[in-house]
Design a protein around this motif. Structure first.
Motif, PDB file in Angstrom:
ATOM      1  N   GLU A 153       0.829  -1.206   0.000  1.00 54.02           N
ATOM      2  CA  GLU A 153       0.000   0.000   0.000  1.00 54.02           C
ATOM      3  C   GLU A 153       0.864   1.256   0.000  1.00 54.02           C
ATOM      4  N   GLN A 154       1.924   1.263   0.797  1.00 54.87           N
ATOM      5  CA  GLN A 154       2.762   2.454   0.910  1.00 54.87           C
ATOM      6  C   GLN A 154       3.682   2.641  -0.289  1.00 54.87           C
ATOM      7  N   LEU A 155       4.025   1.551  -0.958  1.00 57.07           N
ATOM      8  CA  LEU A 155       4.948   1.626  -2.096  1.00 57.07           C
ATOM      9  C   LEU A 155       4.226   1.685  -3.438  1.00 57.07           C
ATOM     10  N   GLY A 156       2.913   1.548  -3.428  1.00 64.03           N
ATOM     11  CA  GLY A 156       2.166   1.585  -4.668  1.00 64.03           C
ATOM     12  C   GLY A 156       2.296   0.315  -5.490  1.00 64.03           C
ATOM     13  N   VAL A 157       2.485  -0.829  -4.813  1.00 68.65           N
ATOM     14  CA  VAL A 157       2.640  -2.124  -5.489  1.00 68.65           C
ATOM     15  C   VAL A 157       1.304  -2.848  -5.496  1.00 68.65           C
ATOM     16  N   ASP A 158       0.949  -3.401  -6.637  1.00 64.81           N
ATOM     17  CA  ASP A 158      -0.271  -4.206  -6.753  1.00 64.81           C
ATOM     18  C   ASP A 158      -0.019  -5.559  -6.080  1.00 64.81           C
ATOM     19  N   ARG A 159      -0.693  -5.810  -4.955  1.00 61.30           N
ATOM     20  CA  ARG A 159      -0.435  -7.031  -4.180  1.00 61.30           C
ATOM     21  C   ARG A 159      -0.763  -8.278  -4.983  1.00 61.30           C
TER      22      ARG A 159
END
Length: 608
Positions: A428-434
């Motif tokens: 969420e903080q790094l902008g990565v699609d989980r």
């Protein structure tokens, strides 16, 4: 002489009483007593009212077994609302913690600090040591204001531990760890330890609300494997008992093997006795007479008498073998064990090798699907191997997937951006699609071959090459080079299919540390007693029946290991102690056979 039918009838009557007597109730069950059957039968018999029942245990495996048996009985709904079947951590979180948490932050329930890679920095005046919070043992007395931490000596932190110990800084490190833990807890990270603290606080501040929630939902609360209760667990249960919550407390105090969490047999037994009515299950439906008799010698004196073997192995002759030889002769010990198992017609899949620590298991049989190693690169290799295996549990697969997800993030981002966060929070903080990251982890496992327990330089090189081509955000640049995988060079690997002595490798039975097989059983079990400094004290306590505090838990671990066996129990003992234990067993009328592994000439053993 009492006949087998009469003994079985007595054992069944004990089960019936444990099934039908009303709560509060204390059930003390020996190994193989059918306590899971009792719990399920109790659940089935009283189903159908407005309120449900909570069946609480300490492992997902035990909870899954209860759920499976309800399904097999045609009553799958008994694992759903208004009932509850789950771990004690889930129970505490759902009913005693979450309803009373503030809404001013996001709360993350995690199974351990390892899940978020939580670390603490300790400066010794010359260098900085980075220690994992999961390397500390955490305790808190009921009613105490603060936690205590103690750094545990492990291979992965041996250098830092010795330096801090020599500088008399272990207490300082523990204090820093407590402060770090407090800061993370305030941020909303809750492990089982924190949940128990909050549960006690909730019972103190919201006793009426907690009681209303539980009594309105459940007719009773069954605590399975209650010997694993810590001091905090028992304090919580005491509050529930005093609030009038009907408890069914099911345990075998002699199987308490989590002393580091405060799970002590005397505390557990004393709490059970406060419930008033007690039922003892002493009919052993699992093990042979010789194995039951040997297990009784591992209990402290005075203690319970030997369990009564009433199951299919009740007429099994012999079945106890002492193997004289150190764990360094692992291949030869396996040969003896496999030959004896094959002579009894025991299939390879019904053989189990156990040790107190994974490092003491014979080479080549280590169960890589039990717990991940500590080293960063070894964890990644373990995770890749687990994800392509079809014999692991969903929980192990989830752990492996998260490890590879974190491996990818660590490779591409800085430690500060990844550590001390859950994978979800980091994404969420790094902008990565989980969801994309999870697919990447699965593809990484499929793409890389897995060479064995310790990753080789070639495997790490291939993994780094793969990681370089799969950024978690398309087109991003790598922000740090600290996350590259590196091979460990301290382990010398032997040639495939041979032991260190060059003898042919024997068939590979399943293997595990003892703590991971509670509740399981196998026709044949091999237990490795290591040749280390603790062996002298352990053997002396075994012989005397007097179990000092420093040795008692090791004997209970050995007791748990031995009582997994149905038909054949082999114990590999150091040369110096084998004859002493043989004499002790003979004095206790336990028949056993002694094998000197160094002079034994095994028959070539193949897959049965």
């Amino acid at each position: 002489m009492t006949s087998l039918e009469q003994r079985r009838a007595a054992a069944q009557e004990q089960q019936r009483r444990a099934t039908t007597l009303p709560a509060p109730l204390f059930v003390q069950a020996c190994p193989g007593a059918g306590k899971t059957r009792v719990i399920v039968d109790r659940h089935l018999a009283a189903a159908g009212g407005r309120r449900g029942r909570a069946v609480v245990s300490f492992t997902n495996v035990a909870c899954d077994e209860v759920t499976r048996r309800c399904r097999d009985a045609g009553r799958p709904h008994l694992a759903d609302f208004p009932n509850f079947v789950g771990t004690i951590d889930s129970f505490l979180w759902r009913y005693l913690v979450r309803p009373f948490l503030s809404s001013d932050r996001t709360w993350n329930r995690i199974d351990s600090w390892e899940r978020i890679g939580a670390t603490v920095d300790v400066w010794d005046g010359r260098r900085k040591h980075i220690l994992r919070l999961s390397d500390f043992q955490w305790t808190r007395d009921p009613g105490a204001e603060h936690c205590r931490a103690q750094l545990q000596f492990r291979t992965k932190n041996a250098a830092a531990y010795k330096i801090l110990e020599s500088l008399r800084m272990l207490d300082a490190a523990a204090e820093r760890a407590v402060r770090r833990r407090n800061a993370l807890a305030k941020q909303g990270h809750i492990t089982g330890h924190e949940a128990r603290i909050l549960a006690l606080r909730g019972l103190s501040q919201h006793r009426r609300d907690v009681t209303s929630i539980l009594t309105g939902r459940f007719a009773e609360v069954v605590i399975d494997e209650a010997q694993d209760c810590s001091a905090l667990d028992l304090a919580i249960l005491a509050e529930l008992r005093d609030a009038g919550i009907p408890l069914v407390f099911v345990c075998d105090p002699d199987q308490a093997i989590y002393e580091f969490r405060g799970a002590l047999p005397d505390r557990v037994r004393s709490f059970g006795l406060t419930l008033g009515v007690r039922v003892d299950l002493v009919g052993n439906w699992r093990s042979s007479p010789a194995i039951c008799a040997l297990a009784a010698t591992l209990r402290p004196t005075p203690s319970r008498t030997a369990d009564d073997p009433v199951g299919p192995s009740h007429d099994e002759r012999g079945g106890v073998v002492l193997i004289r030889g150190s764990e360094a002769l692992g291949e030869e010990i396996l040969n003896v064990f496999n030959e004896y198992a094959q002579a009894r017609g025991i299939a390879l899949e019904q053989r189990l090798v156990l040790a107190h620590a994974a490092a003491k298991l014979p080479g080549g049989v280590r169960n890589t699907a039990v717990m991940p190693p500590d080293n960063h690169s070894a964890r990644a290799e373990w995770a890749a191997r687990v994800l392509v295996s079809d014999t692991v549990t969903p929980a192990q697969r989830e752990t492996a997937c998260e490890i590879l997800e974190r491996t990818i993030l660590r490779y591409w981002f800085t430690d500060a951006e990844v550590e001390n966060r859950t994978v979800t929070t980091a994404c969420e903080q790094l902008g990565v699609d989980r969801s994309r990251l999870r697919r990447q982890a699965g593809r990484m496992a499929d793409a890389l071959s897995t060479p064995g327990e310790t990753p080789s330089a070639d495997w790490c090189k291939a993994a780094n090459t793969y990681l370089k081509t799969t950024p978690p955000i398309p087109g991003m640049s790598r922000r740090s080079h600290t996350g590259s995988l590196q091979a460990r060079t301290s382990t010398t690997r032997t040639a495939k299919g041979t032991s260190s002595a060059g003898s042919p490798a024997s068939p590979r039975p399943r293997a595990s540390v003892v703590h991971q097989v509670k509740g399981e059983e196998a026709d044949a079990v091999l237990v490795i007693v290591p040749s280390d400094n603790r062996a002298d004290d352990l053997i002396r306590a075994w012989q005397s029946g007097v179990h000092p505090a420093v040795t008692a838990e090791s004997l209970r671990v050995l007791y748990v290991a031995a009582t997994r066996a149905r038909r054949l129990l082999a114990i590999a003992l150091p040369n110096a102690h084998c004859d002493d234990i043989a004499a002790h067993l003979e004095a206790a009328n336990v028949s056993c056979e002694i094998i000197n592994v160094e002079t034994y000439v095994p028959v070539t053993v193949g897959n049965p």
